[in-house]
Design an enzyme around this catalytic site. Structure first.
Site, PDB file in Angstrom:
ATOM      1  N   ASP A 121       0.819  -1.209   0.000  1.00  0.00           N
ATOM      2  CA  ASP A 121       0.000   0.000   0.000  1.00  0.00           C
ATOM      3  C   ASP A 121       0.853   1.259   0.000  1.00  0.00           C
ATOM      4  O   ASP A 121       1.904   1.315   0.652  1.00  0.00           O
ATOM      5  CB  ASP A 121      -0.901   0.029   1.251  1.00  0.00           C
ATOM      6  CG  ASP A 121      -2.032  -0.975   1.157  1.00  0.00           C
ATOM      7  OD1 ASP A 121      -2.498  -1.219   0.041  1.00  0.00           O
ATOM      8  OD2 ASP A 121      -2.443  -1.503   2.206  1.00  0.00           O
ATOM      9  N   ASP A 319      -5.153  -0.459  10.791  1.00  0.00           N
ATOM     10  CA  ASP A 319      -5.896  -0.908   9.616  1.00  0.00           C
ATOM     11  C   ASP A 319      -7.389  -0.621   9.703  1.00  0.00           C
ATOM     12  O   ASP A 319      -8.094  -0.725   8.704  1.00  0.00           O
ATOM     13  CB  ASP A 319      -5.694  -2.418   9.408  1.00  0.00           C
ATOM     14  CG  ASP A 319      -4.314  -2.734   8.848  1.00  0.00           C
ATOM     15  OD1 ASP A 319      -3.646  -1.802   8.380  1.00  0.00           O
ATOM     16  OD2 ASP A 319      -3.914  -3.912   8.884  1.00  0.00           O
TER      17      ASP A 319
END
Length: 434
Positions: A121, A319
């Site tokens: 990411d 997250d």
């Protein structure tokens, strides 16, 4: 590039069961490189990142077999280290950040390992110093080819050592632990990560014959052994999916039962959503989310605005901050979301602002959300998924919005969530994959 078309405004009802934990899967699959015997891993999520890692292991010569959905066997008795120098490996490893965790096992068992700058990411700087500093303390020689962005480590034999990690990196701790289990002597790791994923990895290694003390704490003591055997290991339910489903139920005012969540491994995740006013009931190992038409954010005892921030375990996982943020947009009240670990993870909020959310992006790490109590329903728009967690947050927002939204680059969502469109459509969502 694929796209989701989402017709929003529909309430969902029914049961959802979380997939196996992605982050654990990446660690324990790498651990199969530590033994020449067959290992079996159950409840593997068949998502893009995990399947890419399995392909890398196959390139290394690991015999991998899909026994049934989510259940795989691995045989690393004949590993081809020369594959690490191939263009195919360079391409595969460069797009998968989890591939860095093959370094520790390969170094411990074969004395060397190579990896390109890991991908993953784009959520800000994600340094890998902790990995290599720890391996150097065990006696590895480290080299970095700055021109080609390649890391390499080598050793004749690793030796146990004391180390105080500069950060409680989950993947860094995993790499060091996997190297230390085959090192000569005793290794002490202080400020070790202690997330459930790491605990599971250590339990798997113990089942393989490793000697590890302090599992679940930030102080690990590892007595090296000469070899490891095979084992059977089952992956935990994915706590990030559990939290995502709680947020999904809340924002769409749905009644959803999340089955077999692994309550004891969720930490403060359910309570973090309760702080936003969401009713989360525990029924044995299930969670029931209901009565979310209206929910009100708590305040501190003195009446000041609450802050929700991430922290190493047992703190809140970073997250889930994207999901908590989007859920807060339709709550009553205000909250400050503080993303401490990554400086680019909150940039997706501009899409939520386009949808009508009241959010002030204070800086790259902090955003203040003014909850609208559903007085101004989010409106549909066209979006692009920047990373896995922002992607699921945008999907949840689109499902609650009025009208039809599109999300491009959904491959990012697929990296972390298996068949998410089909699973949600079965509960009444209207998601089309194009």
């Amino acid at each position: 590039m694929s796209t989701f078309k989402i017709e929003g405004g529909f309430k969902l009802k029914g049961d959802l069961e979380p997939q196996g934990a992605k982050n654990e899967a990446l660690q324990v699959i790498c651990a199969t490189l530590l033994t020449a015997e067959k290992t079996i891993i159950e409840n593997i999520p068949e998502i893009r990142d995990v399947l890419k890692l399995i392909e890398i292991l196959k390139g290394l010569g690991v015999q991998s077999k899909r026994l049934s959905k989510g259940n795989y066997s691995f045989d690393a008795s004949e590993v081809d280290i020369d594959f690490l120098k191939s263009p195919e490996y360079a391409q595969q490893a460069a797009v998968l950040r989890g591939s860095i965790m093959i370094i520790g096992p390969l170094l411990a068992r074969f004395g060397k390992g190579f990896i390109p700058q890991p991908g993953g990411d784009k959520i800000g700087r994600r340094r890998v110093d902790t990995h290599f500093i720890g391996l150097q303390k065990l006696g590895a020689r480290f080299d970095f080819d700055r021109e080609n962005m390649w890391y390499s480590v080598s050793t004749e034999k690793l030796t146990g050592a004391y180390m105080l990690l500069d950060e409680a990196s989950v993947t860094g701790t995993a790499n060091i632990v996997m190297a230390a289990v085959l090192a000569n002597g005793t290794t002490t790791i202080y400020n070790a990560a202690c997330e459930p994923y790491l605990q599971q990895l250590c339990k798997m290694l113990v089942a393989m014959g490793a000697k590890i003390q302090g599992i679940g704490s930030n102080l690990l003591t590892i007595e090296g052994v000469s070899s490891l055997k095979g084992c059977t290991h089952r992956i935990l339910p994915d706590m990030i999916e559990v939290g995502s489903f709680i947020g999904l139920a809340a924002l769409t005012a749905s009644e959803i039962t999340i089955k077999n969540v692994g309550i004891e491994h969720l930490g403060i995740i359910p309570e973090s959503f309760r702080r936003l006013g969401i009713k989360v009931e525990q029924l044995d190992d299930d969670l029931l989310v209901k009565d979310t038409e209206h929910y009100e954010i708590d305040a501190y005892i003195d009446g000041s605005i609450m802050t929700i921030s991430d922290a190493p375990w047992p703190g809140l996982t970073p997250d889930l901050l994207s999901v908590l943020l989007v859920v807060a947009t339709q709550a009553k009240g205000s909250v400050l979301i503080h993303q401490k670990m990554f400086e680019s993870r909150l940039f997706f909020v501009d899409k939520l602002i386009d949808m009508g959310a009241q959010i002030i992006l204070c800086d790259p790490h902090r955003a203040t959300v003014i909850g609208l109590d559903r007085k101004n329903i989010l409106r549909a728009t066209k979006m692009v998924s920047p990373d896995i967690r922002a992607g699921i947050a945008l999907l949840i927002a689109a499902m609650s919005a009025k009208g039809t939204s599109t999300i491009d680059n959904i491959e990012q969502i697929d990296r972390g969530y298996e068949n998410i469109d089909r699973r949600l459509n079965a509960l009444g969502a209207h998601i089309t994959r194009m």
